[in-house]
Scaffold this motif. Structure first.
Motif, PDB file in Angstrom:
ATOM      1  N   ALA A  28      -5.170  -4.028  -2.420  1.00 42.33           N
ATOM      2  CA  ALA A  28      -4.788  -2.960  -2.280  1.00 42.33           C
ATOM      3  C   ALA A  28      -2.833  -2.943  -2.357  1.00 42.33           C
ATOM      4  CB  ALA A  28      -4.780  -2.976  -0.231  1.00 42.33           C
ATOM      5  N   LEU A  29      -3.045  -1.590  -3.181  1.00 38.52           N
ATOM      6  CA  LEU A  29      -0.935  -2.173  -2.979  1.00 38.52           C
ATOM      7  C   LEU A  29      -0.324  -0.821  -2.164  1.00 38.52           C
ATOM      8  CD1 LEU A  29      -1.110  -2.143  -6.560  1.00 38.52           C
ATOM      9  CD2 LEU A  29      -0.318  -3.949  -6.155  1.00 38.52           C
ATOM     10  N   ASN A  30       0.251  -1.526  -1.285  1.00 40.98           N
ATOM     11  CA  ASN A  30       1.816  -1.116  -0.532  1.00 40.98           C
ATOM     12  C   ASN A  30       2.791  -0.322  -1.457  1.00 40.98           C
ATOM     13  OD1 ASN A  30       3.574   0.438   1.061  1.00 40.98           O
ATOM     14  ND2 ASN A  30       3.768  -1.522   1.930  1.00 40.98           N
ATOM     15  N   VAL A  74      -4.728   0.704   5.401  1.00 48.35           N
ATOM     16  CA  VAL A  74      -4.704  -0.531   4.882  1.00 48.35           C
ATOM     17  C   VAL A  74      -4.783  -1.395   6.202  1.00 48.35           C
ATOM     18  CG1 VAL A  74      -5.129  -2.536   3.521  1.00 48.35           C
ATOM     19  CG2 VAL A  74      -6.234  -0.605   2.860  1.00 48.35           C
ATOM     20  N   ARG A  75      -4.417  -2.168   6.991  1.00 50.88           N
ATOM     21  CA  ARG A  75      -3.440  -3.211   7.413  1.00 50.88           C
ATOM     22  C   ARG A  75      -3.395  -4.663   6.388  1.00 50.88           C
ATOM     23  NH1 ARG A  75      -4.369  -1.315  13.186  1.00 50.88           N
ATOM     24  NH2 ARG A  75      -6.618  -0.352  13.622  1.00 50.88           N
ATOM     25  N   PHE A  76      -1.825  -4.411   6.475  1.00 48.34           N
ATOM     26  CA  PHE A  76      -0.969  -5.622   5.958  1.00 48.34           C
ATOM     27  C   PHE A  76      -0.827  -6.514   6.880  1.00 48.34           C
ATOM     28  CE2 PHE A  76      -1.201  -2.586   2.910  1.00 48.34           C
ATOM     29  CZ  PHE A  76      -0.745  -2.394   1.909  1.00 48.34           C
ATOM     30  N   ARG A  77      -1.416  -7.828   7.439  1.00 48.17           N
ATOM     31  CA  ARG A  77      -1.259  -8.921   7.826  1.00 48.17           C
ATOM     32  C   ARG A  77       0.172  -8.590   8.440  1.00 48.17           C
ATOM     33  NH1 ARG A  77      -4.037 -13.193   4.618  1.00 48.17           N
ATOM     34  NH2 ARG A  77      -3.653 -12.398   3.111  1.00 48.17           N
ATOM     35  N   THR A  78       1.236  -8.716   7.476  1.00 46.62           N
ATOM     36  CA  THR A  78       2.727  -9.248   7.923  1.00 46.62           C
ATOM     37  C   THR A  78       3.394  -7.951   8.206  1.00 46.62           C
ATOM     38  OG1 THR A  78       3.641  -8.737   5.726  1.00 46.62           O
ATOM     39  CG2 THR A  78       3.429 -11.210   6.544  1.00 46.62           C
ATOM     40  N   ARG A  79       3.042  -6.588   8.074  1.00 42.46           N
ATOM     41  CA  ARG A  79       3.347  -5.611   8.317  1.00 42.46           C
ATOM     42  C   ARG A  79       2.697  -4.991  10.690  1.00 42.46           C
ATOM     43  NH1 ARG A  79       7.906  -3.439   5.679  1.00 42.46           N
ATOM     44  NH2 ARG A  79       6.243  -1.262   5.118  1.00 42.46           N
ATOM     45  N   ARG A  85      -1.667   4.097   4.335  1.00 47.81           N
ATOM     46  CA  ARG A  85      -1.906   3.842   3.307  1.00 47.81           C
ATOM     47  C   ARG A  85      -1.854   3.575   1.918  1.00 47.81           C
ATOM     48  NH1 ARG A  85      -5.857   7.908   3.722  1.00 47.81           N
ATOM     49  NH2 ARG A  85      -5.474   9.117   2.146  1.00 47.81           N
ATOM     50  N   ALA A  86      -3.182   3.194   1.134  1.00 52.67           N
ATOM     51  CA  ALA A  86      -2.837   2.153  -0.099  1.00 52.67           C
ATOM     52  C   ALA A  86      -3.094   2.668  -1.331  1.00 52.67           C
ATOM     53  CB  ALA A  86      -2.571   0.341   0.510  1.00 52.67           C
ATOM     54  N   TYR A  87      -2.974   2.205  -2.027  1.00 50.80           N
ATOM     55  CA  TYR A  87      -3.957   2.005  -3.230  1.00 50.80           C
ATOM     56  C   TYR A  87      -5.394   0.567  -3.351  1.00 50.80           C
ATOM     57  CZ  TYR A  87      -1.830   6.054  -4.800  1.00 50.80           C
ATOM     58  OH  TYR A  87      -1.064   8.264  -4.560  1.00 50.80           O
ATOM     59  N   VAL A  88      -6.304   0.801  -3.903  1.00 49.88           N
ATOM     60  CA  VAL A  88      -7.097   0.268  -3.233  1.00 49.88           C
ATOM     61  C   VAL A  88      -7.484  -0.359  -4.835  1.00 49.88           C
ATOM     62  CG1 VAL A  88      -9.054  -1.105  -2.524  1.00 49.88           C
ATOM     63  CG2 VAL A  88      -7.815   0.493  -0.758  1.00 49.88           C
TER      64      VAL A  88
END
Length: 105
Positions: A28-30, A74-79, A85-88
């Motif tokens: 996943a790209l933020n 997407v749940r990002f770990r350090t956020r 919303r991310a491009y997967v």
């Protein structure tokens, strides 16, 4: 340019700029965090064989690639606990055209 180049130089950080998902089969790209770092890297290296597209065109073209999976929360770990919303993209498919070993090891 590879994702490896960005990761090896600590320009992108897992959990903030990108997130491995589904047992390493998806990336996943933020885009909000990733895109400016990508452009800065391209310009600093004076990579002339790659067009630097505006973010809207970059994401439009990304969405048309065969390795694109979806644009979703997407749940990002350090956020924060809020999903972003991310491009997967599919790791197997993109690995055929781009080096990702630093990200998936």
């Amino acid at each position: 340019m590879t994702f490896d180049d960005l990761a090896e130089q600590f320009l992108i950080v897992e959990g903030k700029d990108y997130q491995m998902m589904n047992e390493g089969t998806e990336l996943a790209l933020n885009i909000k965090a990733f895109y400016n770092k990508y452009v800065t890297f391209q310009r600093s290296r004076k990579i002339l064989d790659v067009d630097i597209l505006p973010q809207s065109e970059f994401t439009r073209q990304l969405g048309r690639k065969d390795y694109f999976v979806s644009y979703r929360a997407v749940r990002f770990r350090t956020r924060s606990s809020c999903p972003i919303r991310a491009y997967v993209i599919n790791v197997d498919k993109v690995s055929k055209i781009m080096e990702l070993s630093s990200l998936i090891s």
